[in-house]
Design an enzyme around this catalytic site. Structure first.
Site, PDB file in Angstrom:
ATOM      1  N   LYS A  23      -9.243   8.510   1.969  1.00  0.00           N
ATOM      2  CA  LYS A  23      -9.801   7.156   1.901  1.00  0.00           C
ATOM      3  C   LYS A  23     -11.210   7.089   2.497  1.00  0.00           C
ATOM      4  O   LYS A  23     -11.935   6.145   2.238  1.00  0.00           O
ATOM      5  CB  LYS A  23      -8.880   6.166   2.616  1.00  0.00           C
ATOM      6  CG  LYS A  23      -7.544   5.955   1.898  1.00  0.00           C
ATOM      7  CD  LYS A  23      -6.690   4.925   2.595  1.00  0.00           C
ATOM      8  CE  LYS A  23      -5.345   4.718   1.895  1.00  0.00           C
ATOM      9  NZ  LYS A  23      -4.369   5.780   2.176  1.00  0.00           N
ATOM     10  N   CYS A  37       0.805  -1.218   0.000  1.00  0.00           N
ATOM     11  CA  CYS A  37       0.000   0.000   0.000  1.00  0.00           C
ATOM     12  C   CYS A  37       0.838   1.269   0.000  1.00  0.00           C
ATOM     13  O   CYS A  37       0.299   2.377   0.036  1.00  0.00           O
ATOM     14  CB  CYS A  37      -0.966  -0.026   1.175  1.00  0.00           C
ATOM     15  SG  CYS A  37      -2.034  -1.480   1.093  1.00  0.00           S
ATOM     16  N   PHE A  52       1.750  -3.388   4.137  1.00  0.00           N
ATOM     17  CA  PHE A  52       2.192  -4.696   4.629  1.00  0.00           C
ATOM     18  C   PHE A  52       3.649  -4.920   4.219  1.00  0.00           C
ATOM     19  O   PHE A  52       4.090  -4.466   3.166  1.00  0.00           O
ATOM     20  CB  PHE A  52       1.367  -5.815   3.978  1.00  0.00           C
ATOM     21  CG  PHE A  52      -0.015  -5.991   4.546  1.00  0.00           C
ATOM     22  CD1 PHE A  52      -0.433  -5.317   5.676  1.00  0.00           C
ATOM     23  CD2 PHE A  52      -0.906  -6.867   3.933  1.00  0.00           C
ATOM     24  CE1 PHE A  52      -1.709  -5.498   6.190  1.00  0.00           C
ATOM     25  CE2 PHE A  52      -2.189  -7.049   4.434  1.00  0.00           C
ATOM     26  CZ  PHE A  52      -2.592  -6.369   5.560  1.00  0.00           C
ATOM     27  N   GLU A  68      -0.584   5.724  13.127  1.00  0.00           N
ATOM     28  CA  GLU A  68      -0.267   6.959  12.407  1.00  0.00           C
ATOM     29  C   GLU A  68      -0.314   8.156  13.361  1.00  0.00           C
ATOM     30  O   GLU A  68       0.521   9.055  13.282  1.00  0.00           O
ATOM     31  CB  GLU A  68      -1.243   7.158  11.230  1.00  0.00           C
ATOM     32  CG  GLU A  68      -0.801   8.279  10.291  1.00  0.00           C
ATOM     33  CD  GLU A  68      -1.521   8.265   8.941  1.00  0.00           C
ATOM     34  OE1 GLU A  68      -2.515   7.509   8.799  1.00  0.00           O
ATOM     35  OE2 GLU A  68      -1.087   9.008   8.050  1.00  0.00           O
ATOM     36  N   HIS A  74      -9.615   2.634  -0.112  1.00  0.00           N
ATOM     37  CA  HIS A  74      -8.175   2.417  -0.147  1.00  0.00           C
ATOM     38  C   HIS A  74      -7.787   1.842  -1.511  1.00  0.00           C
ATOM     39  O   HIS A  74      -8.029   0.670  -1.791  1.00  0.00           O
ATOM     40  CB  HIS A  74      -7.770   1.459   0.976  1.00  0.00           C
ATOM     41  CG  HIS A  74      -6.288   1.332   1.167  1.00  0.00           C
ATOM     42  ND1 HIS A  74      -5.375   1.888   0.292  1.00  0.00           N
ATOM     43  CD2 HIS A  74      -5.557   0.718   2.138  1.00  0.00           C
ATOM     44  CE1 HIS A  74      -4.148   1.608   0.718  1.00  0.00           C
ATOM     45  NE2 HIS A  74      -4.236   0.912   1.836  1.00  0.00           N
ATOM     46  N   HIS A 124      -2.362   8.495   5.725  1.00  0.00           N
ATOM     47  CA  HIS A 124      -2.604   7.176   5.152  1.00  0.00           C
ATOM     48  C   HIS A 124      -4.038   6.794   5.540  1.00  0.00           C
ATOM     49  O   HIS A 124      -4.792   6.336   4.703  1.00  0.00           O
ATOM     50  CB  HIS A 124      -1.573   6.173   5.671  1.00  0.00           C
ATOM     51  CG  HIS A 124      -1.659   4.838   5.019  1.00  0.00           C
ATOM     52  ND1 HIS A 124      -1.622   4.680   3.655  1.00  0.00           N
ATOM     53  CD2 HIS A 124      -1.805   3.591   5.530  1.00  0.00           C
ATOM     54  CE1 HIS A 124      -1.735   3.388   3.349  1.00  0.00           C
ATOM     55  NE2 HIS A 124      -1.849   2.708   4.472  1.00  0.00           N
TER      56      HIS A 124
END
Lengths: 393, 425
Positions: free
Chosen positions: B348, B176, B412, B327, B353, B316
């Protein structure tokens, strides 16, 4: 002339059908006999990975379990490269070490796939059947074994390389671009030391399906890459893990380590592969580094895949250079993403030893003169042309 | 006259063209209107049967179709559309002749069930289909188009051929964070002086049953299926996961000197990039937030900026319980007392996402945020989470003058990238 920002190879990790580690490969190449598995996927043959003492590089069983084979191969080779460079466990250094990994994707759960493929056509509601079985039968953690960037992720977890982490995708070209960008970063002072490489598990039915769809796989019996061209060519895939530690000359000097070789030049490009286009790319690449080539002491380590058209065209280009050639896919099998790093590793080993290993087939010429440098080619089986020059460090 | 080099003497990298496509629509104009009006692009999935799935919603792009649908085919098409928009805005090069390399953030490529079922059918196996049957069928011919489509290199190759980018196309995947990584690769190439321009693209169109299920099995997705628009709720106390989405973003990056020489309009400046990997765990971030903190600090240092200079954070902000918490931990460490007063919104909440594309799409929205002086909101912010005292620009867009913004992308595999974007001088 030596320069502080020269990109040196100071560590090699290499595993393949020939064994584990640089020395094992050197020995095997000097007494070459093909290593093939002709049974598992008959009539297809693959070069199977030599057994690895996984615990030596991936000590935690939990880590081993979290990975599929392609990741274990890569994480093992990465650990070997870090050992070879003398940086394993050096937390301070690893925390600023960069990483560029060339990767495809991971293994599937073949049993689950087979069950779904068998049941789907008979299902009353095929869409619901697929959803139900994916949700019920896939192991949740399998995803992490499949994601391309999770080879790099596992290297970060197991070996602690965390300065940067980038994964490139795109078969052979991704391995060459990984090395090219690592060298460029070092030359520009954007990084001092980078772990670069990739892994490939050829012993996977899904990759065999893929290349069979392309009509590109060679049937056994085995014959070497160049000889194969008399009967249509084709690839024999090989499981390979290869990582290199690439380091600036000044950084290596400060650590007091000796290098395998110096990547004096590296170029990558693409074309649509109309006849002659790949040759034109290669000629331009060679012209760009020709001033550094010593014809008396040079040989070519070729990454030719065996696939007919590009292999024949590369063979003609190499013949025009008039240098001794060794096609690594004959010995290791063709390994897509790590193929270029592995060829580069073999080139650096040969340059360091000052001699080329013996021909792998009749059409390859013996080299008796001392080896001072090696050209490394990688023409992708479909796309991508790359050329590097490795000189003595 | 402004200088062409930055605080470290490197070429300043600017954005001269952008193209964006999300579940909200195609093009900068439509996206910006929807985004600043708090419109959600999340909808019920109609592309495939949803029976039995825990999550039945996504930010799909249903208004673009391709002849033989697959993630790489769709991702390629979205990329083509955003590149065309970005090139038209930038006016760089000529049609089919872009004067620089391509850096492409692309989802991992894999043959899908449609193709597996076709091979199984061709194999003629009746009862138990095995991979041996698929290999046999594959060798029988007629599947070469599948082979080519599912090469990892084919999307990049096709884009490079169509748009005439120079050199070997680089396709990157850092999960991502991929879009951020592609931007970083482009910035670095220009700073090295290898090129005056780079085409950076992030694209992702991989909403299919198996991709959805894979995220579902990791309990990463929101299951708040009704209404779909309410599912993505970053920073809200009742957030429960992200919503998969599709989209693409393209940026023409150029050295300031090159842009100036050809009289191009500078849309924004890519002032810095930071990247730090996390070796803590394959999917979870270090609990102390160290890598995320180091990543943002590295980006600011690269840009030559103190944290005080940052006026907006494009989060994010996935809306998973863990991401938003982590975050915030990172942001509060980097920005100290100012953390809760710097606006930090999540695109998002509206577009979902877009995974591989997110870093590129959200960098584009960050540039638009700076250009328009308008902060897109975080929608669905109904129940503040007392653990995250963030100014997420709740529910309604807000006017603000921003000179420097950061855009975070985490993925990830311990991937963390932060991009610093600045106003055109």
């Amino acid at each position: 002339m030596a320069h502080d920002r020269d990109a040196l190879i100071t560590g090699i990790g290499l595993v393949s059908c020939l064994g584990s580690g640089a020395d094992a490969h050197w020995d095997a190449l000097n007494a070459f006999a093909p290593v093939l598995d002709t049974d598992t996927f008959s009539p297809l043959a693959v070069h199977p990975l030599a057994p690895l003492a996984l615990d030596t590089q991936i000590p935690k069983r939990g880590d081993q379990r979290q990975m599929e084979a392609w990741q274990r191969i890569g994480v093992f080779a990465a650990g070997q490269a870090l050992d070879s460079a003398g940086v394993k466990g050096n937390t301070e250094l690893l925390s600023r070490m960069g990483m560029i990994v060339a990767a495809g994707g991971g293994e599937r759960d073949y049993a689950v796939d087979a069950a779904i493929l068998s049941g789907y056509p008979k299902a009353e509601n095929p869409g619901a059947y697929l959803n139900e079985h994916l949700l019920g039968d896939l192991r949740p953690t399998l995803f992490l074994a499949q994601l391309s960037n999770l080879l790099a992720g596992n290297i970060s977890v197991v070996h602690g390389v965390i300065g940067s982490s980038r994964t490139f995708m795109g078969e052979e070209a991704s391995g060459a671009d990984a090395v090219r960008i690592a060298c460029a970063r070092i030359a520009a002072g954007q990084s001092d030391i980078i772990l670069v490489g990739g892994s490939y598990n050829a012993q996977r039915p899904d990759v065999l399906v893929h290349y069979e769809m392309g009509g590109l796989l060679r049937r056994s019996p085995f014959d070497p890459v160049w000889a194969r061209q008399e009967s249509g060519g084709g690839m024999m895939l090989g499981s390979v893990g290869c990582f290199l530690v690439i380091e600036s000359r000044s950084h290596a000097a400060a650590r007091g380590v000796s290098a395998y070789g110096h990547i004096a030049s590296i170029k990558t490009d693409r074309c649509g592969r109309a006849p002659g286009q790949a040759t034109a790319n290669a000629r331009a690449q060679f012209a760009a580094m020709q001033a550094h080539v010593d014809p008396a002491g040079a040989a070519v380590i070729s990454g030719a895949s065996g696939v007919a058209a590009p292999t024949v065209e590369e063979g003609e280009f190499l013949a025009s250079l008039g240098l001794p050639v060794r096609a690594t896919a004959t010995a290791l099998g063709h390994s897509l993403e790590p193929s270029f790093p592995a060829s580069l590793a073999l080139a650096a080993m040969a340059v360091k030893r000052g001699s080329l290993f013996p021909p792998l087939e009749a059409s390859e010429r013996e080299m008796t003169a001392p080896l001072t440098q090696a050209l490394v080619t990688s023409w992708g089986h479909w796309r991508g042309e790359s050329l590097a020059l490795v000189t003595a460090a | 006259m402004t200088k062409d080099t930055d605080h470290l003497g490197r070429p300043i990298v600017v954005v001269t063209g952008m193209g964006v496509l999300t579940s909200l629509g195609q093009g900068q104009a439509d996206n910006w209107t929807a985004l600043t009006n708090g419109v959600s692009g999340i909808r019920r999935i109609t592309r495939f049967p949803i029976e039995g799935l825990r999550t039945t919603i996504a930010g799909t792009v249903d208004f673009v179709s391709v002849p033989e649908p697959s993630a790489p085919a769709q991702s390629q098409r979205l990329a083509e559309l955003v590149i065309e928009e970005a090139l038209a805005e930038s006016g760089i090069g000529r049609v089919g002749d872009f004067p620089g390399p391509l850096f492409l953030a692309l989802p991992p490529v894999e043959m899908e069930w449609t193709q597996r079922f076709a091979l199984a059918a061709a194999s003629g196996a009746n009862e138990n289909v095995t991979y041996a049957d698929l290999i046999r069928a594959a060798g029988g011919g007629g599947f070469e188009s599948y082979y080519r489509r599912f090469l990892f290199g084919s999307v990049g190759e096709n884009l490079a051929a169509t748009f005439g980018t120079k050199g070997s196309p680089v396709a990157t995947s850092t999960a991502c964070a991929s879009g951020g990584t592609a931007i970083q690769l482009g910035v670095e190439a220009i700073r090295r002086g290898e090129t005056d321009a780079a085409l950076v693209v992030g694209t992702d169109s991989s909403v299919n049953p198996e991709s959805l299920v894979r995220f579902s099995l990791l309990s990463a997705l929101s299951t708040r299926n009704d209404p779909p628009s309410s599912a993505s709720r970053p920073f809200s106390k009742d957030r429960e996961g992200f919503v998969m989405a599709e989209g693409a973003g393209a940026l023409v990056l150029e050295s300031l000197s090159s842009a100036r020489a050809r009289g191009a309009v500078v849309l924004g400046v890519v002032e810095g990039c930071g990247e730090v990997a996390d070796g803590f765990h394959r999917t979870r971030s270090s609990p102390d937030g160290k890598p995320v903190i180091a990543c943002m600090r590295a980006a600011l240092a690269d840009a030559g900026l103190a944290p005080d200079a940052v006026g907006y954070i494009n989060a994010h902000g996935t809306g998973t319980p863990e991401n938003d918490k982590m975050e915030w931990v990172g942001v509060s460490a980097v920005f100290g007392d100012r953390a809760g007063s710097i606006p930090m919104s999540s695109n998002k909440s509206m577009i979902g996402h877009s995974l591989t594309a997110a870093g590129a799409v959200e960098a584009i929205f960050s540039v638009l945020t700076i250009r328009h002086g308008l902060l897109p909101p975080t929608i669905n912010y109904d129940i503040p989470d007392p653990a995250l005292p963030v100014d997420c620009v709740p529910n309604v867009a807000r006017a603000a003058s921003v000179k420097h913004a950061i855009s975070n992308s985490f993925g990830f595999g311990g991937q963390n990238v932060c991009v610093v974007l600045g106003a055109a001088q």
